[in-house]
Design an enzyme around this catalytic site. Structure first.
Site, mmCIF file in Angstrom:
data_model
loop_
_atom_site.group_PDB
_atom_site.id
_atom_site.type_symbol
_atom_site.label_atom_id
_atom_site.label_comp_id
_atom_site.label_asym_id
_atom_site.label_seq_id
_atom_site.Cartn_x
_atom_site.Cartn_y
_atom_site.Cartn_z
ATOM 1 N N GLY A 93 0.746 -1.241 0.111
ATOM 2 C CA GLY A 93 0.055 0.048 -0.037
ATOM 3 C C GLY A 93 0.603 1.187 -0.056
ATOM 4 O O GLY A 93 0.420 2.312 0.515
ATOM 5 N N HIS A 136 -6.260 10.748 2.684
ATOM 6 C CA HIS A 136 -6.941 9.908 3.577
ATOM 7 C C HIS A 136 -8.374 9.636 3.147
ATOM 8 O O HIS A 136 -8.760 10.182 1.996
ATOM 9 C CB HIS A 136 -7.101 10.500 5.082
ATOM 10 C CG HIS A 136 -5.631 10.425 5.724
ATOM 11 N ND1 HIS A 136 -5.310 9.283 6.216
ATOM 12 C CD2 HIS A 136 -4.868 11.388 6.400
ATOM 13 C CE1 HIS A 136 -4.065 9.163 6.652
ATOM 14 N NE2 HIS A 136 -3.826 10.775 6.936
ATOM 15 N N ASP A 166 -11.655 3.718 2.977
ATOM 16 C CA ASP A 166 -10.525 2.870 3.167
ATOM 17 C C ASP A 166 -10.990 1.480 3.325
ATOM 18 O O ASP A 166 -10.383 0.322 2.560
ATOM 19 C CB ASP A 166 -10.327 3.068 4.758
ATOM 20 C CG ASP A 166 -9.170 4.237 4.913
ATOM 21 O OD1 ASP A 166 -8.566 4.634 3.992
ATOM 22 O OD2 ASP A 166 -9.042 4.607 6.335
#
Length: 402
Positions: A93, A136, A166
């Protein structure tokens, strides 16, 4: 060991957010997942472990083994390359280019193992002007257009914690792509690179809304549509005790059932679909719910098709009779775990177990994986004989403590 992915070996470079959750999803379904972390720092915290969180609370690492490797050393990189030779899946990631600089990019790993599925899980993807930019969950959801829609009329957008970018658009989409690529590799013997961007995944989740927009049935003005709190019969309302109920009475039959149980005079109430009267209808519904407590309303609507449910806390959700009977949650070592999903009838997922802090010996793991027949070889052998070989996915490795 159990689960449909038993025998699949996964190496995941430790990270935050979606990478551990994708690893957990694969481990829940039986894959043997090993997380590669850097050696613990002076405070004893490994990469990917949340600051101040005990290992048993780090649920995203349940079912996942750990090896400590210094990826900045040639010996550490060599250890990972040797593991890759016997693996099916590799997950990283990092920002684009970082894995290449470490010597662990897809070209190097696919040369070592041509059938490897190499998953790259990032926010903005491997290409494009934003590929190298930090972000984010909230940023990826905003960039997709979805966050704009998550607002009440006249109010600021409200991010849905970090569940959408996420976990739904990132980890779940990546895990789906990994399983697809593993299935294809079993047939072709060839691996491939997966570019799993959280931005892409969240955009995919808006497919139905895009169709409604194109049909003129969904407005770009937030808080004015049926499913975004615009409709007063699809919203949450406070009750007399300050707790909330959720109302989803969209269809006419469900709506009639809903209002019939509010214990009010409906003779002056507006029609359900008269949008000009929605503000007044919302006020009437709110006044009705304010007359009783949440649990009393739950009893009134229990067993009906009114689509009214109490808004539960996590602990209440675990204790709700329906969730309890289906074991939606389970307490493991005093920690509330959501059970694996979906449910497979013949090859069920593993039962959740506490994440552990023990670290596997990387050299022993390399020896064990090298000594066992790879799942790919077993699959090819089974196809050639018309049989089916199942590996248990276990390595005879005794973990060592830090």
């Amino acid at each position: 060991m159990s689960g449909p992915l038993t025998g699949v070996r996964v190496i995941a470079l430790a990270g935050m957010g979606p990478t551990p959750f994708a690893s957990m999803l694969l481990a829940d379904m039986g894959a043997e997942v090993v997380r590669v972390t850097r050696p613990a720092n002076r405070r004893g915290r490994a990469l990917g472990q949340t600051e101040g969180m005990a290992p048993e609370h780090d649920l995203a690492n349940r079912g996942v083994g750990t090896v400590e490797v210094d990826l900045k050393s040639p010996a550490g990189v060599d250890s990972v390359l040797r593991l890759v030779e016997a693996a099916d899946v590799f997950i990283e990631g990092y920002r684009p280019g970082v894995a290449e600089r470490l010597g662990l990019g897809p070209d190097a790993l696919l040369r070592s193992n041509p059938a490897l599925v190499y998953a790259r899980l990032t926010g903005y993807g491997q290409t494009g002007p934003l590929a190298q930019q930090a972000g984010h969950d909230i940023n990826y959801v905003a960039q997709s257009g979805a966050l704009h829609a998550m607002a009440r009329a006249g109010e600021a957008p409200r991010p849905p914690i970090n569940l959408l970018g996420d976990y739904a658009g990132g980890a779940l989409a990546a895990a789906y792509g990994i399983v697809c690529a593993v299935l294809e590799a079993r047939c072709s013997g060839r691996g491939q690179v997966i570019d799993a961007a959280m931005l892409d995944g969240v955009a995919l989740l808006t497919a139905k809304l895009q169709g409604l927009r194109a049909a003129g049935r969904y407005s770009d003005e937030p808080g004015t549509n049926y499913l975004d709190s615009g409709a007063p019969f699809y919203d949450t309302y406070p009750c007399a005790d300050g707790r909330y109920v959720a109302v989803g009475a969209l269809e006419p039959d469900f709506y009639r059932e809903f209002v019939s149980r509010l214990d009010v005079d409906l003779s002056e109430w507006p029609e359900q679909d008269d949008r000009t009267e929605w503000p007044r209808l919302r006020k009437l519904i709110a006044e009705a719910f304010a007359a009783k407590g949440r649990d009393e309303w739950a009893r009134i609507y229990e067993g009906t098709d009114a689509c009214v449910t109490p808004v539960l806390t996590f602990d209440e959700a675990a204790e709700h009779p329906h969730n309890a009977e289906r074991e939606v949650f389970r307490r493991v070592g005093g920690v509330l775990h959501p059970n694996p999903a979906p449910r497979l009838g013949r090859t069920p997922a593993r039962e959740p177990r506490p994440p552990v802090a023990d670290v596997l010996d990387v050299d022993q793991l390399i020896s064990a994986w090298s000594a066992e027949p790879s799942p790919r070889a077993a699959s090819r052998s089974a196809r050639g004989t018309g049989g089916r070989t199942v590996q248990d996915g276990r390595s005879p490795i005794a973990p060592r403590s830090r």
